[in-house]
Design a protein around this motif. Structure first.
Motif, PDB file in Angstrom:
ATOM      1  N   PRO A 114      -3.473  -0.111  -5.138  1.00  0.00           N
ATOM      2  CA  PRO A 114      -4.390   0.356  -4.081  1.00  0.00           C
ATOM      3  C   PRO A 114      -4.418  -0.548  -2.850  1.00  0.00           C
ATOM      4  O   PRO A 114      -4.508  -0.055  -1.723  1.00  0.00           O
ATOM      5  CB  PRO A 114      -5.756   0.378  -4.760  1.00  0.00           C
ATOM      6  N   GLU A 115      -4.328  -1.856  -3.047  1.00  0.00           N
ATOM      7  CA  GLU A 115      -4.365  -2.768  -1.896  1.00  0.00           C
ATOM      8  C   GLU A 115      -3.148  -2.561  -0.999  1.00  0.00           C
ATOM      9  O   GLU A 115      -3.260  -2.537   0.226  1.00  0.00           O
ATOM     10  CB  GLU A 115      -4.440  -4.223  -2.372  1.00  0.00           C
ATOM     11  N   GLN A 117      -1.397   0.206  -0.765  1.00  0.00           N
ATOM     12  CA  GLN A 117      -1.547   1.512  -0.113  1.00  0.00           C
ATOM     13  C   GLN A 117      -2.496   1.422   1.070  1.00  0.00           C
ATOM     14  O   GLN A 117      -2.236   2.003   2.127  1.00  0.00           O
ATOM     15  CB  GLN A 117      -2.039   2.557  -1.114  1.00  0.00           C
ATOM     16  N   THR A 118      -3.576   0.676   0.912  1.00  0.00           N
ATOM     17  CA  THR A 118      -4.548   0.521   2.001  1.00  0.00           C
ATOM     18  C   THR A 118      -3.909  -0.184   3.188  1.00  0.00           C
ATOM     19  O   THR A 118      -4.069   0.244   4.338  1.00  0.00           O
ATOM     20  CB  THR A 118      -5.783  -0.257   1.510  1.00  0.00           C
ATOM     21  N   GLN A 119      -3.169  -1.270   2.909  1.00  0.00           N
ATOM     22  CA  GLN A 119      -2.510  -1.993   4.003  1.00  0.00           C
ATOM     23  C   GLN A 119      -1.422  -1.151   4.652  1.00  0.00           C
ATOM     24  O   GLN A 119      -1.262  -1.171   5.872  1.00  0.00           O
ATOM     25  CB  GLN A 119      -1.926  -3.313   3.500  1.00  0.00           C
ATOM     26  N   THR A 121      -1.341   2.076   4.843  1.00  0.00           N
ATOM     27  CA  THR A 121      -2.021   3.102   5.643  1.00  0.00           C
ATOM     28  C   THR A 121      -2.476   2.525   6.981  1.00  0.00           C
ATOM     29  O   THR A 121      -2.354   3.176   8.025  1.00  0.00           O
ATOM     30  CB  THR A 121      -3.205   3.693   4.863  1.00  0.00           C
ATOM     31  N   GLY A 122      -2.983   1.290   6.961  1.00  0.00           N
ATOM     32  CA  GLY A 122      -3.370   0.626   8.209  1.00  0.00           C
ATOM     33  C   GLY A 122      -2.179   0.403   9.122  1.00  0.00           C
ATOM     34  O   GLY A 122      -2.264   0.609  10.343  1.00  0.00           O
TER      35      GLY A 122
END
Length: 187
Positions: A114-115, A117-119, A121-122
């Protein structure tokens, strides 16, 4: 972002997993549907992560070419505001592009999860802002070029009018006048 063009395998994988997720949902296999949906999302994110940098570079080159064409049309003088806007937008996109690249490298250095994916996406959001800035620069440059070319026609018509007036003045013997000499030098 042309993910289908730049990352066809990941896009195919994403579509396949999404279709499987939909079928599992219809078959009321909700756990399987969720798993397939997550696979679809991951594959789509990989596709975007591969395509966004390339698409951003494509937009950058397109903006550079449009600015060069506007410059060749003397837009710097004949369509100053639009030309300056194009150059500023393009200049603003440069550091944004570097920041996007750095953010994507950081995201890719993270382990799957998840981390990451979050980065990612940013970083994709940053790429999106960058290629939109380059697209705006291209549009401003095209407008500047078109404006400059339209004004060139007007300037040529004015020049032809001045030349005709000077020819008439010369035929009337005005070749020796100070006004005639000054106008001739300006041509």
């Amino acid at each position: 972002e042309k993910a289908s063009e730049y990352s066809p395998k990941n896009m195919t994988d994403s579509r396949g997993a999404l279709l499987k997720a939909q079928q599992d949902f219809v078959d009321e296999k909700f756990g399987d549907a969720k798993e397939q949906a997550q696979k679809a999302r991951e594959a789509a994110l990989k596709a975007r992560s591969e395509s966004a940098p390339r698409y951003t570079e494509e937009q950058k080159k397109s903006a550079q070419e449009a600015i060069a064409q506007a410059d060749e049309a003397y837009a710097e003088e004949l369509a100053k505001d639009d030309f300056e806007a194009a150059k500023k937008l393009f200049a603003d996109a440069g550091p944004m592009h570097q920041s996007s690249d750095a953010a994507m490298k950081q995201a890719q250095a993270k382990p799957e999860g998840p981390e990451r994916q979050t980065q990612a996406t940013g970083a994709l959001s940053a790429y999106q802002q960058t290629y939109r800035k380059n697209a705006a620069a291209r549009c401003a440059a095209v407008k500047a070029r078109n404006t400059a070319l339209a004004q060139k026609d007007d300037l040529m018509a004015s020049l032809n009018g001045v030349e005709a007036t000077l020819a008439r003045a010369e035929s009337y013997g005005g070749k020796e006048s100070a006004e005639y000499q000054a106008a001739q030098k300006e041509l």
